[in-house]
Design an enzyme around this catalytic site. Sequence first.
Site, PDB file in Angstrom:
ATOM      1  N   GLY A 134       0.826  -1.197   0.000  1.00 40.95           N
ATOM      2  CA  GLY A 134       0.000   0.000   0.000  1.00 40.95           C
ATOM      3  C   GLY A 134       0.862   1.249   0.000  1.00 40.95           C
ATOM      4  O   GLY A 134       2.091   1.176  -0.044  1.00 40.95           O
ATOM      5  N   LYS A 189       3.025  -0.586 -10.292  1.00 41.59           N
ATOM      6  CA  LYS A 189       3.024   0.869 -10.052  1.00 41.59           C
ATOM      7  C   LYS A 189       4.442   1.421 -10.049  1.00 41.59           C
ATOM      8  O   LYS A 189       4.652   2.607 -10.354  1.00 41.59           O
ATOM      9  CB  LYS A 189       2.280   1.205  -8.759  1.00 41.59           C
ATOM     10  CG  LYS A 189       2.850   0.560  -7.490  1.00 41.59           C
ATOM     11  CD  LYS A 189       3.923   1.404  -6.816  1.00 41.59           C
ATOM     12  CE  LYS A 189       4.522   0.654  -5.658  1.00 41.59           C
ATOM     13  NZ  LYS A 189       5.619   1.408  -4.988  1.00 41.59           N
ATOM     14  N   ASP A 242      -1.206   3.236  -3.890  1.00 39.65           N
ATOM     15  CA  ASP A 242       0.247   3.133  -3.990  1.00 39.65           C
ATOM     16  C   ASP A 242       0.768   3.839  -5.234  1.00 39.65           C
ATOM     17  O   ASP A 242       1.859   4.421  -5.232  1.00 39.65           O
ATOM     18  CB  ASP A 242       0.649   1.657  -4.003  1.00 39.65           C
ATOM     19  CG  ASP A 242       2.018   1.416  -3.386  1.00 39.65           C
ATOM     20  OD1 ASP A 242       2.666   2.386  -2.974  1.00 39.65           O
ATOM     21  OD2 ASP A 242       2.429   0.248  -3.307  1.00 39.65           O
ATOM     22  N   THR A 246       3.631   6.811  -5.118  1.00 45.18           N
ATOM     23  CA  THR A 246       4.910   6.494  -5.745  1.00 45.18           C
ATOM     24  C   THR A 246       5.205   7.397  -6.940  1.00 45.18           C
ATOM     25  O   THR A 246       6.368   7.670  -7.245  1.00 45.18           O
ATOM     26  CB  THR A 246       4.934   5.012  -6.174  1.00 45.18           C
ATOM     27  OG1 THR A 246       4.510   4.198  -5.088  1.00 45.18           O
ATOM     28  CG2 THR A 246       6.324   4.586  -6.581  1.00 45.18           C
ATOM     29  N   SER A 252       9.977   8.786  -3.285  1.00 49.22           N
ATOM     30  CA  SER A 252       9.874   7.648  -4.189  1.00 49.22           C
ATOM     31  C   SER A 252      11.158   7.441  -4.983  1.00 49.22           C
ATOM     32  O   SER A 252      11.521   8.254  -5.835  1.00 49.22           O
ATOM     33  CB  SER A 252       8.707   7.857  -5.165  1.00 49.22           C
ATOM     34  OG  SER A 252       8.744   6.894  -6.196  1.00 49.22           O
ATOM     35  N   VAL A 277      17.941   0.252  -4.349  1.00 54.92           N
ATOM     36  CA  VAL A 277      17.443  -0.616  -5.407  1.00 54.92           C
ATOM     37  C   VAL A 277      16.157  -0.021  -5.970  1.00 54.92           C
ATOM     38  O   VAL A 277      15.212   0.250  -5.231  1.00 54.92           O
ATOM     39  CB  VAL A 277      17.182  -2.042  -4.878  1.00 54.92           C
ATOM     40  CG1 VAL A 277      16.514  -2.895  -5.957  1.00 54.92           C
ATOM     41  CG2 VAL A 277      18.489  -2.690  -4.434  1.00 54.92           C
TER      42      VAL A 277
END
Length: 336
Positions: A134, A189, A242, A246, A252, A277
Amino acid sequence: MKKICVLGAGSWGTALSLLLSDNGHDVTVWSIDPEEVLMLKEYSEQRDKLPGVILPSSIVFTTEMETALKEAEIVVCAVPSPFVRTTMQNALKFIQDGVIVVNVAKGIEDNTFKTMTQVIEEECPNVHVAVLSGPSHAEEVGRKIPTTIVVGAKDREVAEIVQDTFMNEVFRVYTSPDTIGIELGGSLKNVIALAAGIVDGLGFGDNTKAALMTRGIAEIMRLVTAMGGHMETVAGLSGIGDLIVTCTSKHSRNRNAGYLIGQGRTYHEAMDEVKMVVEGVYSAKAALALAKQNNIDMPIVEAVNAVLFDGVNAREAAMQLLLRDRTSESANLEWQ
């Protein structure tokens, strides 16, 4: 009180370890990196990835997986998605039968196209697997900013145990049986967020970004439903929720990496600069492969892959999206 092991001491693993400790649980955090464990022990702070969030002395940090997993009732898998399989392979011999493993990594394995819960089930068939996903940046969860999230599991009892374990006055947890919808939403997403960052890096405006996010959720919905997930999940926390956070947040890593790519960096250079990452890069190829397998049209995902891996100029890819053949917004709606 439960004995909980958190595998992974990055920003998300650290934030969740604090949350679980605040909830009264006995928490041990494992990291493969001795220097990371030394830093956490010495400063009680993840200075590289979650600075300013001070951790209680009750949390134990270790590089010994056997020590971390000993008598654990719940295991939180918080390593980046490319490392979930090898981590769970190594953990198998120390995990007790019937333990709940909660996956919090967001990604699709790039060679098998499996979700992370499918990978965990494959490597650890003796456990119950759940997924927690989420709109939940670690930077905000660590600062106890109100957050809402969803836990998915095949078994309702497992989902409710995880709900009770994580939920408190600033961290609300819903339950759902739609694990595939939750995981695909959380993974795809990230690919759309890369595109949103590229749009920002190219200097386009809010209109462009809103259009990209809207059409991005349409692509996600097509693939999720084709693979057995549900539209309600895509419209919920692990889908639209989400996606919004993001694609728009300064926290983000996927949006920030996309921004650098839009300004001319390669994805390798962008990931080096973000220093984390960027899971959308790893999920992009798998998302495109799943789209082809299921005969689903995902032009934004195709464009992201072209920019990342085929050397296509980001501005050119954006213009190709705009100049696609004319079509209707909803193919299922009929004219009167």
